[in-house]
Design a protein around this motif. Structure first.
Motif, mmCIF file in Angstrom:
data_model
loop_
_atom_site.group_PDB
_atom_site.id
_atom_site.type_symbol
_atom_site.label_atom_id
_atom_site.label_comp_id
_atom_site.label_asym_id
_atom_site.label_seq_id
_atom_site.Cartn_x
_atom_site.Cartn_y
_atom_site.Cartn_z
ATOM 1 N N SER A 185 11.721 14.808 -45.733
ATOM 2 C CA SER A 185 11.714 13.528 -46.745
ATOM 3 C C SER A 185 10.757 13.649 -47.748
ATOM 4 N N ASN A 250 25.686 2.165 -48.759
ATOM 5 C CA ASN A 250 25.080 2.388 -47.335
ATOM 6 C C ASN A 250 25.486 3.868 -46.772
ATOM 7 N N TYR A 251 24.407 4.455 -46.615
ATOM 8 C CA TYR A 251 24.594 5.893 -46.112
ATOM 9 C C TYR A 251 24.988 6.021 -44.624
ATOM 10 N N PRO A 252 25.687 6.772 -44.066
ATOM 11 C CA PRO A 252 25.815 6.863 -42.541
ATOM 12 C C PRO A 252 24.650 7.499 -42.178
ATOM 13 N N GLU A 253 24.455 7.510 -40.964
ATOM 14 C CA GLU A 253 23.137 8.363 -40.222
ATOM 15 C C GLU A 253 23.589 9.877 -40.286
ATOM 16 N N ASN A 254 22.705 10.541 -39.648
ATOM 17 C CA ASN A 254 22.908 12.045 -39.653
ATOM 18 C C ASN A 254 23.150 12.678 -41.116
ATOM 19 N N ASN A 257 21.840 10.757 -44.159
ATOM 20 C CA ASN A 257 20.401 10.822 -44.419
ATOM 21 C C ASN A 257 19.967 11.745 -45.145
ATOM 22 N N LYS A 260 21.377 11.442 -48.717
ATOM 23 C CA LYS A 260 20.618 10.456 -49.559
ATOM 24 C C LYS A 260 19.331 10.752 -50.190
ATOM 25 N N ASN A 298 31.593 11.747 -39.723
ATOM 26 C CA ASN A 298 30.160 11.747 -40.138
ATOM 27 C C ASN A 298 30.279 12.245 -41.394
ATOM 28 N N SER A 302 29.793 10.559 -45.233
ATOM 29 C CA SER A 302 28.563 10.941 -45.721
ATOM 30 C C SER A 302 28.706 11.376 -47.283
#
Length: 447
Positions: A185, A250-254, A257, A260, A298, A302
């Motif tokens: 991050s 809106n991004y999916p998880e995993n 992220n 993004k 995913n 994504s």
């Protein structure tokens, strides 16, 4: 130098390699920078490549499904996919979880290259991944193919020429000239300490002064000092610019992220040309059907979200995404409702400037090699196409050989057409099978 290892560990630098120092130094040390960071970054119009590694060995047969092939269903009575798939043509379909990729395929933004692999396939995760990362099945080339690209790149030495999203630098990015940060991050693009005490600040300040003073005595310390100083100066600017980013989807998880975060850095216009990330879950030895559909869903959703976000920011035309896995799976299912390590599998190339469609010959299911599909497309052809036609670098200088390009990019230059250097082109692929001899031929786009 008088700084002790205990002090290095206390401020979080112990055990870090030089190439990862730039990703761990910056924010906390900004007060020690010898110059203020510039207010803005130069905007780069260069093309960007995002590599997504599908770790574990993706099952190509249940990804691109040969829906009309009886051998497929007989070999997989429990995990063969018979319905809810997304048809690509009369013979092939995408996994039920890949509706997002079907949309991109129908829009002409998804190229599927089937049968990707290399001679004498290795079924070890570590060894096969090393081959894909080095782009060298035979000689054990040092470093990585993207690292060699960075070495040939004629541009400045900013801290973000390439970025790995994750905790460990992949071999693909290893090189001798350009430190590549590994981050999770933008908040972590800084030094983490046990506290923010003035004692820690004093220790860090002394470390930097000692590095500067030691520059003349050691080439290694000169490199360390330059790396640390560049990281310190750049970090404030990087976090300031990326802090203004707001996703438009809106991004999916995993994987979402990770993508993004990549979009955040791209929106900051730092001139970064390479991004690398991975997603796990593809080592499907047992209970494969549902798990595999979920991880493929995913990945597809994504990447669709990532392109939509960049489209909204008018940045998508400069980005191409490539997906690969270290090997495919065996044709026959095992006793645990899964599949074991195999060989050839598909690669995906996605983007607004991609000439979408099906590329390559789908491997024959009745002409196997030790229970595995025989590869029909050398994976380095995909690399060469992206190096020459997207990243604008002479691929033989990076790959140590010339590989025939695949016409999956809108701007594929005529200078790398197969007719350009016929004696130097390396395909390294098996003889193509006639459809009546067990081979399943696709409509071929420029192969």
């Amino acid at each position: 130098m008088q700084t002790t290892r205990r002090e290095m560990l206390k401020v979080g630098l112990g055990g870090l390699s030089v190439v990862s120092l730039a990703s761990t130094m910056p924010a906390f040390l900004a007060q020690f920078a010898r110059a203020d960071a510039p207010a803005t970054s130069p905007v780069s119009d260069d093309n960007i490549l995002v590599v997504v590694q599908l770790s574990g060995g993706n099952d190509g047969l249940n990804t691109i499904i040969p829906v009309e092939n009886d051998i497929y269903l007989k070999a997989r009575p429990g995990i063969g996919i018979k319905q809810k798939y997304h048809k690509l043509n009369d013979d092939f379909a995408l996994n039920p979880g890949m509706g997002a990729f079907k949309e991109l395929f129908d829009q002409g933004r998804l190229a599927i290259v089937n049968g990707c692999g290399y001679p004498n396939p290795n079924r070890s995760h570590f060894e096969s991944m090393s081959i894909w990362h080095a782009a060298d099945p035979v000689n054990g080339q040092q470093g990585g193919w993207l690292g060699h690209y960075l070495e040939h790149l004629q541009r400045g030495t900013g801290p973000l020429q390439a970025v790995n999203i994750g905790t460990e630098l992949p071999q693909a990015l290893v090189n001798d000239v350009a430190p590549v940060p590994s981050i999770q991050s933008m908040d972590e693009y800084r030094l983490r300490t046990e506290s923010s005490s003035s004692a820690d600040s004093a220790t860090i300040g002394r470390m930097i002064r000692e590095l500067n003073a030691a520059e003349k005595s050691s080439p290694a310390l000169q490199f360390l000092s330059r790396t640390a100083t560049n990281a310190i100066i750049s970090s404030d600017q990087i976090r300031r610019v990326t802090g203004a980013y707001k996703p438009d989807v809106n991004y999916p998880e995993n994987l979402g992220n990770r993508l993004k975060l990549i979009a955040q850095i791209i929106a900051g216009n730092f001139g970064t040309k390479l991004f690398y990330c991975d997603v796990s879950g593809f080592d499907t030895h047992a209970n494969q059907l549902g798990t595999h559909e979920q991880v493929l869903s995913n990945v597809a959703s994504s990447i669709r979200a990532f392109l939509a976000d960049l489209d909204a920011k008018k940045l998508a035309d400069k980005v191409v995404v490539m997906c690969f896995s270290e090997f495919g799976r065996r044709v026959a299912q095992n006793d645990s409702g899964g599949t074991d390590h195999g060989a050839a599998g598909p690669m995906f190339v996605v983007g607004n400037k991609v000439n979408g469609g099906l590329f390559g010959q789908y491997p024959s299911l009745d002409k196997l090699e030790s229970g595995d599909l025989k590869y029909t497309t050398d994976f380095r052809r995909v690399y060469a196409t992206l190096l020459d036609g997207w990243l604008n670098v002479d691929s033989p200088a990076v790959l140590q050989n010339r590989f025939e390009p695949i016409a999956m990019l809108d701007n594929l230059p005529a200078s790398i057409s197969p007719a350009a250097h016929p004696s130097q082109i390396q395909t390294s692929e098996p003889e193509q099978k006639d459809p009546e001899d067990g081979g399943m031929m696709m409509k071929m786009n420029g192969l």
